[in-house]
Design a protein around this motif. Structure first.
Motif, PDB file in Angstrom:
ATOM      1  N   MET A   1      16.121   7.325  -4.440  1.00 50.38           N
ATOM      2  CA  MET A   1      16.169   6.651  -3.135  1.00 50.38           C
ATOM      3  C   MET A   1      14.954   5.754  -2.959  1.00 50.38           C
ATOM      4  O   MET A   1      13.849   6.095  -3.378  1.00 50.38           O
ATOM      5  CB  MET A   1      16.216   7.689  -2.008  1.00 50.38           C
ATOM      6  CG  MET A   1      16.187   7.083  -0.604  1.00 50.38           C
ATOM      7  SD  MET A   1      16.313   8.286   0.732  1.00 50.38           S
ATOM      8  CE  MET A   1      18.048   8.684   0.645  1.00 50.38           C
ATOM      9  N   LYS A   2      15.166   4.606  -2.341  1.00 51.49           N
ATOM     10  CA  LYS A   2      14.055   3.697  -2.054  1.00 51.49           C
ATOM     11  C   LYS A   2      13.153   4.318  -1.003  1.00 51.49           C
ATOM     12  O   LYS A   2      13.610   4.990  -0.083  1.00 51.49           O
ATOM     13  CB  LYS A   2      14.583   2.353  -1.563  1.00 51.49           C
ATOM     14  CG  LYS A   2      15.472   1.639  -2.570  1.00 51.49           C
ATOM     15  CD  LYS A   2      15.950   0.315  -2.017  1.00 51.49           C
ATOM     16  CE  LYS A   2      16.974  -0.326  -2.941  1.00 51.49           C
ATOM     17  NZ  LYS A   2      16.425  -0.602  -4.279  1.00 51.49           N
ATOM     18  N   LYS A   3      11.856   4.050  -1.150  1.00 49.10           N
ATOM     19  CA  LYS A   3      10.893   4.571  -0.184  1.00 49.10           C
ATOM     20  C   LYS A   3      10.231   3.427   0.566  1.00 49.10           C
ATOM     21  O   LYS A   3      10.097   2.319   0.049  1.00 49.10           O
ATOM     22  CB  LYS A   3       9.843   5.423  -0.900  1.00 49.10           C
ATOM     23  CG  LYS A   3      10.422   6.671  -1.561  1.00 49.10           C
ATOM     24  CD  LYS A   3       9.348   7.478  -2.261  1.00 49.10           C
ATOM     25  CE  LYS A   3       8.467   8.218  -1.285  1.00 49.10           C
ATOM     26  NZ  LYS A   3       7.541   9.162  -1.960  1.00 49.10           N
ATOM     27  N   LEU A   4       9.819   3.708   1.779  1.00 49.98           N
ATOM     28  CA  LEU A   4       9.056   2.758   2.590  1.00 49.98           C
ATOM     29  C   LEU A   4       7.691   3.374   2.860  1.00 49.98           C
ATOM     30  O   LEU A   4       7.591   4.493   3.359  1.00 49.98           O
ATOM     31  CB  LEU A   4       9.782   2.463   3.900  1.00 49.98           C
ATOM     32  CG  LEU A   4       9.167   1.375   4.796  1.00 49.98           C
ATOM     33  CD1 LEU A   4      10.245   0.724   5.661  1.00 49.98           C
ATOM     34  CD2 LEU A   4       8.059   1.907   5.694  1.00 49.98           C
ATOM     35  N   TYR A   5       6.646   2.630   2.495  1.00 54.73           N
ATOM     36  CA  TYR A   5       5.275   3.111   2.643  1.00 54.73           C
ATOM     37  C   TYR A   5       4.545   2.281   3.708  1.00 54.73           C
ATOM     38  O   TYR A   5       4.751   1.066   3.801  1.00 54.73           O
ATOM     39  CB  TYR A   5       4.502   2.971   1.327  1.00 54.73           C
ATOM     40  CG  TYR A   5       5.100   3.696   0.150  1.00 54.73           C
ATOM     41  CD1 TYR A   5       4.723   4.997  -0.157  1.00 54.73           C
ATOM     42  CD2 TYR A   5       6.013   3.059  -0.686  1.00 54.73           C
ATOM     43  CE1 TYR A   5       5.258   5.654  -1.269  1.00 54.73           C
ATOM     44  CE2 TYR A   5       6.549   3.701  -1.794  1.00 54.73           C
ATOM     45  CZ  TYR A   5       6.169   5.000  -2.079  1.00 54.73           C
ATOM     46  OH  TYR A   5       6.693   5.643  -3.168  1.00 54.73           O
ATOM     47  N   VAL A   6       3.679   2.937   4.468  1.00 54.19           N
ATOM     48  CA  VAL A   6       2.818   2.240   5.424  1.00 54.19           C
ATOM     49  C   VAL A   6       1.371   2.560   5.061  1.00 54.19           C
ATOM     50  O   VAL A   6       0.923   3.705   5.189  1.00 54.19           O
ATOM     51  CB  VAL A   6       3.104   2.662   6.876  1.00 54.19           C
ATOM     52  CG1 VAL A   6       2.132   1.963   7.827  1.00 54.19           C
ATOM     53  CG2 VAL A   6       4.548   2.340   7.260  1.00 54.19           C
ATOM     54  N   ILE A   7       0.652   1.549   4.577  1.00 55.32           N
ATOM     55  CA  ILE A   7      -0.755   1.719   4.218  1.00 55.32           C
ATOM     56  C   ILE A   7      -1.571   0.953   5.253  1.00 55.32           C
ATOM     57  O   ILE A   7      -1.713  -0.272   5.197  1.00 55.32           O
ATOM     58  CB  ILE A   7      -1.050   1.213   2.790  1.00 55.32           C
ATOM     59  CG1 ILE A   7      -0.065   1.816   1.789  1.00 55.32           C
ATOM     60  CG2 ILE A   7      -2.501   1.530   2.410  1.00 55.32           C
ATOM     61  CD1 ILE A   7      -0.103   3.327   1.705  1.00 55.32           C
TER      62      ILE A   7
END
Length: 245
Positions: A1-7
């Motif tokens: 599954m694609k992931k969404l990251y917030v840095i």
């Protein structure tokens, strides 16, 4: 599954973004997991090296870390060339004209004194762009003897340059097309895709490789075609395959 990251180094801003993203209707309809835990550049790079794929990255430009957002984005691009990058920044300047050419971010979210409702609208605009990007069919358009061909990336097994010409040959599942386009021009069109582009005479779709034999210097594709290549080419293909598995 694609992931969404917030840095994002500001915890309150990061928590607010995560809250909005988790509630976003567009993202909720897509096979995307919003990562709650990874918040630093080093943790991000380690995770995407383990979890190969094309992911989504919200990156703060002004990270107070070993890497700033632009440096981090360049490293992300090396691992995930098709990933979607959205920059978070306090102000957008002409510096980003250069950033656009090198990194090709999908969008910028300029941080101001947004109300929560306004920020939700801005995020909704960006997630709509993300959906359009994922829904977009990826293909090359080429002309052969006056006939225009629209070739989906998934149908390309490999492309080879024809010696002593500026032409290339497309190898598809059951068809071969000779095209009057230099291989370097095609490499430019295929930037930020999963094709192997760092080979002198070939462009190779790694998903179409059946097996590779370094000793015999052969690359066998799933349509039963075989390329007899130089040792350096086969070694580079092997290195690329190992790096993505």
């Amino acid at each position: 599954m694609k992931k969404l990251y917030v840095i994002e180094n500001e915890k309150i801003q990061r928590d607010t973004l995560l809250q909005i993203l988790n509630q976003d209707e567009i993202l909720s309809e897509m096979p995307i997991e919003v990562d709650q835990d990874i918040a630093t550049p080093d943790a991000l790079l380690e995770d995407i090296r383990r979890n190969k794929g094309s992911h989504i990255y919200f990156l703060d430009i002004d990270l107070e870390a070993r890497l700033d957002g632009v440096q981090l984005a360049i490293k992300v691009r090396e691992i995930d060339p098709k990933g979607i990058i959205i920059f978070l920044t306090a102000i957008k300047t002409r510096l980003f004209e250069t950033v656009n050419l090198v990194i090709e971010p999908l969008a910028y979210l300029v941080k101001t004194n947004f109300t929560l409702a306004t920020l939700q609208l801005k995020i909704a605009e960006i997630t709509a762009l993300i959906r359009r990007r994922y829904d977009k069919t990826e293909f090359l358009i080429v002309e052969v003897e006056g006939v225009v061909h629209k070739i989906g990336y998934e149908h390309i097994y490999f492309i080879e340059t024809l010696p002593r010409t500026r032409k290339t040959r497309f190898h598809l599942e059951n068809e071969v097309l000779s095209v009057s386009i230099p291989i370097n021009e095609l490499k430019g069109k295929l930037m930020f895709t999963e094709f192997l582009l760092d080979l002198q005479s070939y462009i190779i779709n790694p998903a179409k490789i059946q097996n590779l034999n370094l000793g015999k210097r052969t690359i066998v594709f799933k349509n039963s075609e075989t390329v007899f290549a130089g040792k350096r080419t086969v070694a580079r293909v092997r290195q690329s395959l190992l790096a993505t598995h």
